[in-house]
Motif scaffolding. Structure first.
Motif, PDB file in Angstrom:
ATOM      1  N   PRO A  94       0.783  -1.201  -0.002  1.00  0.00           N
ATOM      2  CA  PRO A  94       0.212   0.159  -0.097  1.00  0.00           C
ATOM      3  C   PRO A  94       0.912   1.076   0.024  1.00  0.00           C
ATOM      4  O   PRO A  94       0.541   2.186  -0.561  1.00  0.00           O
ATOM      5  CB  PRO A  94      -0.975  -0.059   1.320  1.00  0.00           C
ATOM      6  N   VAL A  95       1.914   1.203   0.679  1.00  0.00           N
ATOM      7  CA  VAL A  95       3.035   2.322   0.764  1.00  0.00           C
ATOM      8  C   VAL A  95       3.379   2.612  -0.726  1.00  0.00           C
ATOM      9  O   VAL A  95       3.438   3.822  -1.091  1.00  0.00           O
ATOM     10  CB  VAL A  95       4.233   2.105   1.841  1.00  0.00           C
ATOM     11  N   ILE A  96       4.086   1.575  -1.194  1.00  0.00           N
ATOM     12  CA  ILE A  96       4.365   1.746  -2.694  1.00  0.00           C
ATOM     13  C   ILE A  96       3.507   2.248  -3.687  1.00  0.00           C
ATOM     14  O   ILE A  96       3.627   2.861  -4.489  1.00  0.00           O
ATOM     15  CB  ILE A  96       5.042   0.280  -3.204  1.00  0.00           C
ATOM     16  N   GLN A  97       2.057   1.794  -3.611  1.00  0.00           N
ATOM     17  CA  GLN A  97       1.073   2.252  -4.357  1.00  0.00           C
ATOM     18  C   GLN A  97       0.814   3.752  -4.042  1.00  0.00           C
ATOM     19  O   GLN A  97       0.744   4.306  -5.075  1.00  0.00           O
ATOM     20  CB  GLN A  97      -0.442   1.222  -4.006  1.00  0.00           C
ATOM     21  N   GLU A  98       0.627   4.217  -2.866  1.00  0.00           N
ATOM     22  CA  GLU A  98       0.454   5.396  -2.451  1.00  0.00           C
ATOM     23  C   GLU A  98       1.420   6.532  -2.919  1.00  0.00           C
ATOM     24  O   GLU A  98       1.135   7.259  -3.760  1.00  0.00           O
ATOM     25  CB  GLU A  98       0.241   5.498  -0.873  1.00  0.00           C
ATOM     26  N   VAL A  99       2.896   5.869  -2.926  1.00  0.00           N
ATOM     27  CA  VAL A  99       3.820   6.946  -3.301  1.00  0.00           C
ATOM     28  C   VAL A  99       3.784   6.887  -4.981  1.00  0.00           C
ATOM     29  O   VAL A  99       4.124   8.079  -5.505  1.00  0.00           O
ATOM     30  CB  VAL A  99       5.247   6.434  -2.838  1.00  0.00           C
TER      31      VAL A  99
ATOM     32  N   ILE B   1      22.087   1.950  -0.269  1.00  0.00           N
ATOM     33  CA  ILE B   1      22.723   2.287  -1.362  1.00  0.00           C
ATOM     34  C   ILE B   1      22.606   1.046  -2.301  1.00  0.00           C
ATOM     35  O   ILE B   1      22.062   1.413  -3.508  1.00  0.00           O
ATOM     36  CB  ILE B   1      24.067   2.373  -1.194  1.00  0.00           C
ATOM     37  N   ALA B   2      22.479  -0.353  -1.862  1.00  0.00           N
ATOM     38  CA  ALA B   2      22.325  -1.275  -2.631  1.00  0.00           C
ATOM     39  C   ALA B   2      20.705  -1.471  -3.424  1.00  0.00           C
ATOM     40  O   ALA B   2      20.592  -1.955  -4.449  1.00  0.00           O
ATOM     41  CB  ALA B   2      22.295  -2.887  -1.831  1.00  0.00           C
ATOM     42  N   GLY B   3      19.973  -0.962  -2.318  1.00  0.00           N
ATOM     43  CA  GLY B   3      18.549  -0.925  -3.076  1.00  0.00           C
ATOM     44  C   GLY B   3      17.820   0.184  -3.722  1.00  0.00           C
ATOM     45  O   GLY B   3      16.833   0.188  -3.966  1.00  0.00           O
ATOM     46  N   HIS B   4      18.841   1.041  -3.946  1.00  0.00           N
ATOM     47  CA  HIS B   4      18.225   2.537  -4.156  1.00  0.00           C
ATOM     48  C   HIS B   4      18.237   2.710  -5.621  1.00  0.00           C
ATOM     49  O   HIS B   4      17.499   2.968  -6.388  1.00  0.00           O
ATOM     50  CB  HIS B   4      18.730   3.439  -3.363  1.00  0.00           C
ATOM     51  N   GLU B   5      19.488   2.679  -6.187  1.00  0.00           N
ATOM     52  CA  GLU B   5      20.137   3.303  -7.535  1.00  0.00           C
ATOM     53  C   GLU B   5      19.502   1.999  -8.362  1.00  0.00           C
ATOM     54  O   GLU B   5      19.224   2.264  -9.483  1.00  0.00           O
ATOM     55  CB  GLU B   5      21.318   3.395  -7.606  1.00  0.00           C
TER      56      GLU B   5
ATOM     57  N   PRO C  43      11.632   4.254  -5.030  1.00  0.00           N
ATOM     58  CA  PRO C  43      12.339   3.486  -4.233  1.00  0.00           C
ATOM     59  C   PRO C  43      12.866   4.446  -3.038  1.00  0.00           C
ATOM     60  O   PRO C  43      13.212   3.887  -1.978  1.00  0.00           O
ATOM     61  CB  PRO C  43      13.399   3.149  -5.112  1.00  0.00           C
ATOM     62  N   THR C  44      13.197   5.751  -3.215  1.00  0.00           N
ATOM     63  CA  THR C  44      13.683   6.487  -2.005  1.00  0.00           C
ATOM     64  C   THR C  44      12.807   6.428  -0.939  1.00  0.00           C
ATOM     65  O   THR C  44      13.185   6.368   0.194  1.00  0.00           O
ATOM     66  CB  THR C  44      14.009   7.967  -2.545  1.00  0.00           C
TER      67      THR C  44
ATOM     68  N   PHE D 266      17.029  13.019   4.575  1.00  0.00           N
ATOM     69  CA  PHE D 266      17.327  11.677   4.219  1.00  0.00           C
ATOM     70  C   PHE D 266      17.489  11.622   2.687  1.00  0.00           C
ATOM     71  O   PHE D 266      18.299  11.185   1.989  1.00  0.00           O
ATOM     72  CB  PHE D 266      16.368  10.694   4.713  1.00  0.00           C
ATOM     73  N   GLN D 267      16.361  11.951   1.997  1.00  0.00           N
ATOM     74  CA  GLN D 267      16.239  11.914   0.494  1.00  0.00           C
ATOM     75  C   GLN D 267      17.346  12.605  -0.010  1.00  0.00           C
ATOM     76  O   GLN D 267      18.361  12.449  -1.077  1.00  0.00           O
ATOM     77  CB  GLN D 267      14.940  12.165   0.068  1.00  0.00           C
ATOM     78  N   HIS D 268      17.890  14.028   0.646  1.00  0.00           N
ATOM     79  CA  HIS D 268      18.587  14.889  -0.318  1.00  0.00           C
ATOM     80  C   HIS D 268      20.157  14.084  -0.057  1.00  0.00           C
ATOM     81  O   HIS D 268      20.797  14.243  -0.962  1.00  0.00           O
ATOM     82  CB  HIS D 268      18.597  16.132   0.871  1.00  0.00           C
ATOM     83  N   HIS D 269      20.498  13.779   1.037  1.00  0.00           N
ATOM     84  CA  HIS D 269      21.749  13.108   1.249  1.00  0.00           C
ATOM     85  C   HIS D 269      21.824  11.697   0.796  1.00  0.00           C
ATOM     86  O   HIS D 269      23.010  11.356   0.061  1.00  0.00           O
ATOM     87  CB  HIS D 269      22.234  12.902   2.937  1.00  0.00           C
ATOM     88  N   ALA D 270      20.826  11.000   0.521  1.00  0.00           N
ATOM     89  CA  ALA D 270      20.813   9.605  -0.156  1.00  0.00           C
ATOM     90  C   ALA D 270      21.029   9.989  -1.831  1.00  0.00           C
ATOM     91  O   ALA D 270      21.601   9.130  -2.145  1.00  0.00           O
ATOM     92  CB  ALA D 270      19.735   9.089   0.116  1.00  0.00           C
TER      93      ALA D 270
END
Ligand code: HEM
Length: 412
Positions: A128-133, A247-251, A159-160, A177-181
């Motif tokens: 549900p979170v993924i759908q909402e985002v 890092i592994a799960g984002h880009e 994904p972020t 968090f998003q900015h630094h990531a």
């Protein structure tokens, strides 16, 4: 003893150089030279940056067998290990051991620390979170100007946001968090900026682990904090594992979303099948076929043999380097007839885009859920979506660990 170094002296000049480039005219296909090698035999020697000649695995069956073979190690301190580059070789003893570079019991210990956040139940709970985002990103795209860049507007933010929810970053810290990531991932980030981003993130995670040690909830940093409270790991190790997940799960997921949408736009009849389907099995298979077709991890999974191995008509000697390249293995016509066709209805079975065996991707269920939701929702909500520039002007990431596109301008 290593055969890789000694073999380097007697191999002839026709041993091809690795890595190889994809052809800009067929940017979804694996490098053509690799496909040719794969047609001749499932494994052959290649020459890497330091002159050594590890084995390149291009066949699907041999790749699977070696991924699952305990005589094959990921320990990059062992002689003969085919490092990516000089930097990786020179820092090998400075880098802490991790889930990526440990074998057997040590690896099991790391894996166990990461397993709880990725259980089926937890990942399904994130749908549900993924759908909402995803819906929020698409609302913003539809309300904004055209053309819109789907990389910055959809492929990166989904994904972020999801990984920060999963780690348990408090909502008020999302922006920081998003900015630094993203600093380290930005195309023109300086090394200094990247380093600063990583340091602030690491410090942020240390503070977060400490907070969750006092006040845990249902999230990945709380799971790691629990291990710290139990005396199994230190706060720093927990923060390191958390940063590693990010890092592994984002880009990777972001690249797969961007280039996956492009592949769908280039195959409109396949995109229509996905748009018109309500069958969760078909939607899941479609994401899997896109993973096979695009195989975005492009520097080869690096290994070293610790014993002699007879395979595919060759003998890999103890100490020989091994590079398993996922793209040609996923285009092996023995496993997938007409591999160059994106066919969302094919039985995609055991595609290797997330690896295989004990090191296969920890986050694969999460990545799958994101891909299934994003592709299907986007095609449903913007059925007239099209590329805003000619196909040959789309900038591809030939130079990154994960293949993808830098920008994806679209109109509708
Ligand atoms: C489409 C997205 C993704 C792709 C294509 C991908 C690909 C891969 C591949 C090929 C491996 C195997 C490495 C090897 O055998 O040497 C791997 C391992 C790993 N992945 Fe992913 N991944 C994705 C998403 C994620 C996500 C979302 C996470 C976590 C949030 C994640 C975390 C990891 C970790 C921790 C490992 C190391 C596992 C081990 O060595 O035991 N990945 N990934």
């Amino acid at each position: 003893m290593s055969d890789t170094l000694t073999a380097a002296s007697d191999v002839t000049a026709d041993v091809p150089e690795y890595p190889m480039e994809r052809d800009a005219r067929c940017p979804f296909a694996p490098p053509p030279q690799m496909l040719e090698m794969g047609m001749a035999k499932p494994l052959s020697r290649v020459r890497i940056w330091n002159g050594t000649t590890p084995w390149l695995i291009t066949g699907h069956e041999v790749a699977r067998e070696l991924f699952a073979d305990p005589r094959v190690s990921v320990d990059d301190r062992k002689d003969g290990f085919p490092h990516w580059n000089e930097h990786m070789l020179s820092t090998v003893n400075k880098r802490p051991r991790s889930v990526f570079t440990s074998d057997a019991e040590e690896h099991t210990r790391f894996r166990r620390m990461l397993s709880k956040p990725f259980t089926f139940k937890r990942v399904e709970g994130l749908r549900p979170v993924i759908q909402e985002v995803t819906d929020q990103c698409i609302d913003a795209i539809l309300a904004g100007p055209q053309p819109a860049d789907l990389v910055t507007k959809l492929a990166l933010p989904v994904p972020t946001r999801v990984i920060s929810d999963m780690l348990g970053v408090p909502y008020e810290d999302h922006e920081f968090f998003q900015h630094h990531a993203n600093v380290g991932l930005a195309r023109y980030a300086t090394a200094e900026a990247g380093q600063k981003g990583a340091m602030s993130l690491h410090q942020y995670l240390i503070d977060l682990v400490k907070k969750k040690m006092e006040n845990p909830s249902e999230d990945a940093v709380s799971d790691l904090a629990e291990r710290v409270n139990a005396g199994e790991i230190s706060v720093k190790e927990a923060a390191q594992l958390g940063t590693g997940l990010l890092i592994a799960g984002h880009e990777t997921t972001a690249n797969m979303i961007g280039i996956g949408i492009l592949a769908l736009l280039e195959n409109p009849e396949q995109a229509a099948l996905l748009r018109d389907s309500d069958d969760p099995k078909f939607i899941a298979n479609a994401a899997e076929e896109l993973m096979r077709y695009l195989s975005i991890i492009q520097n080869g999974q690096r290994r070293v043999a610790v014993e002699d191995i007879e395979i595919g008509g060759e003998t890999i000697r103890a100490g020989d380097g091994i590079i398993i390249d996922l793209a040609p293995a996923n285009w092996d016509s023995v496993a997938y007839p007409e591999p160059e066709k994106l066919d969302l209805s094919r039985d995609v079975g055991q595609q290797l885009g997330f690896g295989y065996g004990r090191h296969q991707c920890v986050g694969q269920q999460l990545a799958r859920a994101e891909l299934q939701i994003v592709f299907h929702t986007l095609l449903r909500r913007i059925p007239t979506l099209k590329l805003a520039v000619p196909f040959d002007e789309v900038p591809f990431k030939h130079d990154r660990l994960a293949y993808g596109v830098y920008e994806l301008p679209v109109t509708w």
